[in-house]
Design a protein around this motif. Sequence first.
Motif: not given
Length: 390
Positions: A319-328
């Motif tokens: 499957s395609a990438a699904n990276f968990a990110g964050k905001t600040n």
Amino acid sequence: MKKRLVSLVLAGLMTVGFAGCKNSEATSNTNTGNETKKVEKYGKETIKIAVETYDPTASQFITMQKYFKYLQNYLNVEFIYSEKLNSAEDELAFIESAASAGAKGVIGYYNVSGKQAVQKAVDLGMYYYGAAENTEIYSAFKTNKYYLGGVNLGKSDYEGGYAMTKGLIDAGCKNLILSSGGANFGVPIFVERVKGAKAAIEEANKAGKDVKIVKEVPGFPDEAFFAAQAEALGGDVDGVIATFGGSDFWFQPIETAGKKDKVKIATIASIDDAYKTAFEEGRMASLVSELTENFAMAIPMIVNAVEGNSDVIRQADGSAANFAGKTNVINDKDTFNKFYKVQNEGIWAYGGEDMQKLVKGFNKDVKYEDYQKLISASDINSIFERRGVK
């Protein structure tokens, strides 16, 4: 609608010594940003990448261009930037134009046509990065080799709308203007930001605070936008929820209305000089910062894909990438000033050498998890520690 012109930004035609390629060197800042040294620029060929935006004058987009230019010292890429994209027709026309100009990939910094944009890129044999948080898009294309996925910020747009509005409420603001961007014509990021803003207001009202939206200013800067803005600032207001362009489109009009010391701003934006000054002057209640550098994850991914190394950018099941990110969320000037150093003094959250290591041709041991590991260290404190910011 007449097709918009495509602006080509061309740079860095030198190639680097890998897999039989000729060596070359480029001068760039090191990871600390405090000195310069010679670095190898990786790339078997110059790869053109198209970048979509809703407004090329938005501060975050300008910061992103600055970062991309910095990365051209490390990776052999060029960028084709769109003009303002207000409609699906504009967006699809831009993708077609970029393909004709030789682009191998598209960075969906902005998506107004949903699945149509991804399908257009796929049909043209271009890799598409973005919209991993959009379940409709991701589920439809996750097994397509041309869809790369991206950094998924989860409910960050909703949470960002909530956080910046709460910042205004905590600062004592009660009569708010809502600059709602593309919410009225269904652009998901703005729909969610508005929902979050209204949730914060509802929560405050339940707690006994008299907070309300006295005027909504919809859409993006045009004649109607500025007319609605002037009308709103003429009323009894003390805060602006700017779902985009807080510094670009609100600071000066607030001053013109004679309310610089009365009306506070909360927005979602990048870290730039205008906000630095505004924090110093006490004009900012809150700034929610989506890490601009995350959009650059597309670059090593597209390079890997073009060079036949898609195995390192896809999940174990293909499957395609699904990276968990964050905001600040930044609510004070000291935190802002430290973050300002990262994005304006050549440090960056991810250095050029960090990005090179995500390319298999440069680092044969790279794997999918290395992307996630770097992205996971993107909260404020982790960035300051990892990049040596005091």
